[in-house]
Scaffold this active site. Structure first.
Site, PDB file in Angstrom:
ATOM      1  N   ASP A 293       0.867  -1.164   0.000  1.00  0.00           N
ATOM      2  CA  ASP A 293       0.000   0.000   0.000  1.00  0.00           C
ATOM      3  C   ASP A 293       0.916   1.229   0.000  1.00  0.00           C
ATOM      4  OD1 ASP A 293      -3.235   0.559   1.565  1.00  0.00           O
ATOM      5  OD2 ASP A 293      -2.133   1.722   0.084  1.00  0.00           O
TER       6      ASP A 293
HETATM    7  C1  GLC Z   1      -4.422   4.290  -0.245  1.00  0.00           C
HETATM    8  C2  GLC Z   1      -5.292   3.116   0.145  1.00  0.00           C
HETATM    9  C3  GLC Z   1      -5.340   2.037  -0.896  1.00  0.00           C
HETATM   10  C4  GLC Z   1      -5.189   2.663  -2.271  1.00  0.00           C
HETATM   11  C5  GLC Z   1      -3.786   3.222  -2.360  1.00  0.00           C
HETATM   12  C6  GLC Z   1      -3.516   3.902  -3.710  1.00  0.00           C
HETATM   13  O1  GLC Z   1      -3.754   4.759   0.889  1.00  0.00           O
HETATM   14  O2  GLC Z   1      -5.025   2.485   1.381  1.00  0.00           O
HETATM   15  O3  GLC Z   1      -6.575   1.332  -0.730  1.00  0.00           O
HETATM   16  O4  GLC Z   1      -5.394   1.687  -3.283  1.00  0.00           O
HETATM   17  O5  GLC Z   1      -3.499   4.124  -1.305  1.00  0.00           O
HETATM   18  O6  GLC Z   1      -4.285   5.031  -3.841  1.00  0.00           O
END
Ligand code: GLC
Length: 748
Positions: A293
């Site tokens: 993430d």
């Molecule tokens: C965010 C979220 C995740 C998302 C990623 C990219 O913090 O936790 O669900 O896909 O970053 O935007």
């Protein structure tokens, strides 16, 4: 006798291991394409260490900010062959420009992946996932995911960070809005539908995307419901409750996984070999790729399990992560880690291979611009058929929680006072994570829905969503006094749920409660229409309102859909996938709890010394699986094909469902079982089947379910996947709050 039992259990364990092996073999192996594997061998043999590391690097182009801003000179790195994928690029020309750099200005011309959060629509915005889960309509959920992918791919995207499949039992956690509710079985079925909708049957189809099962794992169980907080649970609970949807994702062929921000039992999910190697690869046979993430590699410093960013990168890559989202750690440190012997180059090669494999399977090496040229975005985005689907999905996702004396549906002759801070809203109605949804006015408000229908109504805002200002009350009361019925549209802002939006209160804002109380003084009936991204505490509102329609955040066509339901053009059919607590103190409250040694619900219970609260009942205000209709459905004549289930002989359970009311409608028929006695305590009930059926008024259908030994299996205290002989109770019902009516035995 003991020997027989022991042998039977050994047989069971062996059989269950065979079953799980069989499941693993059913997994879609991306590495089974011999021609692609040959191409990968030859390409990788040409690549430098830095170029292989480049494939493990994902940077945001920052057209959308979805986390702590961390600027990188990603175009410079791209030209150096040090970037494998870009996310948050949402303009076709810009995507084409970046792809051109990758293909024409780098030594090997390896094309980029383009990822984005297409969570519930790209331009046409569907109801938030929690809402759509309440439709229990797997075909619908697959269809909306397919349309969202068609729109996103039309501008050149080929990867979405969806589906979010975190089971959660805690509405304080804002991200319940993005999930599929509290139940493992339902969430697993929805996961399969979503992955199929996103990926289709051919990854090279330029109207589909790579899916990404997230957030692995148990992100939905943060301490105190506080986002990003600690997750600590037994492996039995992890395997029986939180992991199954992710296993379904692998079995459905999900191409990628995303690690969760949280730690799990002391080890951050982003560097967790138990999750990423033992479970995901060894047990489930996953051979897609794993992305972290947003900067979650960097965040291991804060977790406190590493001293330096270089160590964080080493722990992550060695645990099984293949790509670093936005952190820049892999790009900056992995070459040093390899040269210092901390990381073996073979691990880097394997990670790069898993990413390159997807690029081949997407067809990007044949034509890097295929996702840009396949469709004309202007013909696809907001297509009328997509808007129509959004309207249908929104109506099917709504849950009628109360309808005293059938005050709904509204009659055209009635004079309606349309009141509330969200009655004329085109902004919050979309919810959060709206991709390229347009908040500037293209969504349909409830007021616009009423106008389009030619409804007989007057409007007053009454108050803002949160601001403590009563100036609008007078006009609202005026409008209410001159009407036959009040439709009050209330709820949360879109920012009060979603990421980084946990709440210690799950009530409506005070000013809205004051407006409800003032309107109640008029003596006019109140229909409460809710916009919200989580279960709310409606204990007080449910005593005041004559009807409550839960619409969640219903998307681009929400106003039309809400009007359709309020006026009866659509009979509401949604049912809750998360329990609504009576108050925040009850949390976590969910239907499939354990019985405890001092249950409150047995006749001989000493009412004092039982497991209960002294100030509210144990039951939620509205239970899992609950939702009303404008008609009524009668259930009778439950039959079982046998009272004994064996491994070879499943049993068929069926029931007659009759539409006994005055409206045609859909009913979600639910099958629950209870394992009465087992080697570990088992939930008081578990959903093991559901069927959504359409019945014309007066029509009867016999609805059948097949129960197999798979439905009885669970992880026991030795972490064996087993089904144990014994007696099971069973019920087929309209929601989870019903007594068991039948039983069957499972015999070896
Ligand atoms: C965010 C979220 C995740 C998302 C990623 C990219 O913090 O936790 O669900 O896909 O970053 O935007």
């Amino acid at each position: 006798m003991i020997n027989i039992m022991r042998n039977a259990l050994i047989l069971l364990v062996v059989m269950s291991l065979l079953l799980s092996c069989e499941q693993k073999n059913s997994v879609k192996h991306f590495s089974s394409n011999a021609e692609v594997e040959r191409k990968l061998d030859s390409l990788l043999s040409l690549m430098t260490l830095e170029e292989k590391i480049g494939q493990t690097v994902l940077f945001s182009s920052h057209s959308t900010v979805t986390g702590p801003v961390m600027n990188h000179n990603y175009i410079t790195y791209l030209k150096q062959g040090q970037v494998g994928a870009i996310f948050n690029a949402t303009n076709a020309d810009f995507i084409r420009k970046l792809q051109k750099i990758a293909v024409e200005e780098t030594r090997l011309g390896i094309p980029l992946l383009f990822g984005y959060d297409v969570i519930h629509g790209y331009k046409t915005i569907f109801p938030i996932p929690l809402a759509e889960s309440c439709s229990w309509d797997l075909k619908l959920l697959e269809k909306t995911a397919k349309v969202a992918s068609k729109e996103a791919s039309s501008i050149g995207l080929n990867w979405t960070f969806a589906p979010m499949i975190d089971v959660s039992r805690d509405p304080r956690w804002g991200r319940v809005a993005e999930g599929n509710g509290e139940d493992t079985y339902l969430a697993s079925k929805i996961t399969t539908a979503r992955v199929k909708g996103i990926q289709g049957d051919d990854l090279a189809d330029p109207q589909t995307l790579l899916s990404c099962a997230k957030h692995f794992a148990a992100y939905g169980a943060p301490q105190a419901g506080r986002d990003y907080h600690t997750v600590d649970m037994s492996e039995i609970t992890l395997r029986n409750v939180y992991l199954p949807p992710f296993k379904s994702a692998v079995q459905a062929g999900a191409a990628t996984f995303m690690t969760a921000f949280n730690e799990l039992n002391g080890v951050p999910a982003t560097a967790n070999p138990f999750l990423l190697d033992q479970i995901l690869r060894k047990e489930w046979g996953f051979d897609g790729f794993v992305v972290t993430d947003y900067t979650s590699v960097n965040e291991m410093i804060h977790h406190g399990n590493v001293n330096t960013l270089q160590e964080a990168g080493e722990e992550a890559i060695k645990s099984g992560v293949d790509m670093d989202m936005q952190g820049g750690v892999f790009r900056k440190f992995l070459a040093k880690s390899v040269k210092s012997g901390k990381v073996d180059e073979s691990r880097i090669t394997k990670a790069a291979r898993s990413v390159l494999r997807m690029k081949y399977l997407l067809g990007l090496f044949d034509d890097p611009y295929r996702y840009l040229d396949a469709q004309n975005a202007s013909d696809v985005l907001l297509h009328p058929s997509h808007l129509e689907l959004a309207r249908t999905s929104a109506a099917k996702s709504m849950v009628l929680l109360k309808n005293k004396q059938n005050i709904l549906p509204l009659r055209s002759s009635q004079k309606v006072a349309l009141i509330g801070p969200l009655a004329d809203d085109e902004y919050h109605i979309l919810g959060n994570w709206i991709g390229q949804g347009d908040r500037s006015g293209t969504a349909v408000s409830v007021k616009e829905g009423f106008e389009a229908r030619g409804a007989h109504f007057s409007y007053a805002k009454g108050c803002e969503i949160e601001a403590n200002n009563k100036e609008g009350f007078e006009k609202a009361l005026q409008v209410a006094k001159n009407a036959d019925v009040i439709v009050l549209v209330a709820g949360e802002t879109e920012r009060m749920s979603g990421e980084a939006a946990s709440r210690t209160s799950i009530s409506l804002p005070d000013i809205q409660k004051e407006l409800i109380a003032a309107l109640n003084e008029t003596g006019k009936p109140i229909v409460l229409v809710l916009f919200n991204g989580r279960p709310l505490d409606l204990s007080w509102e449910s005593t005041i309102s004559d009807a409550i329609l839960e619409t969640w955040f219903s998307g681009t066509a929400g106003g039309h859909a809400i009007t359709d339901v309020l006026y009866g053009d659509v009979n509401p059919s949604g049912k809750l996938t998360m329990s609504f607590p009576r108050n925040v103190g009850q949390i976590p409250v969910f239907y499939n709890e354990k019985h405890t040694g001092r249950p409150h619900d047995i006749p001989e219970a000493n009412e004092r010394y039982t497991s209960k609260f002294i100030d509210v009942p144990n039951s939620p205000l509205y239970p899992f699986g609950f939702g009303l209709s404008y008609t009524t459905f009668d259930y009778k004549n439950v039959t079982l094909s046998s009272d004994t289930l064996t491994t070879q002989n499943p049993i068929t359970v069926s029931v007659e469902v009759t539409n006994s009311g005055n409206f045609d409608g859909e009913e979600i028929v639910q099958l629950y079982i209870k394992d009465k006695v087992a080697s570990i305590t088992r939930p008081v009930k578990e959903l093991k089947g559901f069927e959504k059926v359409f019945l014309k008024k007066g029509e009867m259908q016999r609805v059948s379910f097949e129960l197999t030994v798979e439905d009885l299996m669970f992880y026991n205290s030795n972490l064996e996947w087993v089904a144990e002989p014994g007696v099971f109770e069973l019920m087929i019902a309209p929601n989870s709050d019903h007594p068991f009516t039948h039983f069957f035995k499972f015999k070896i």
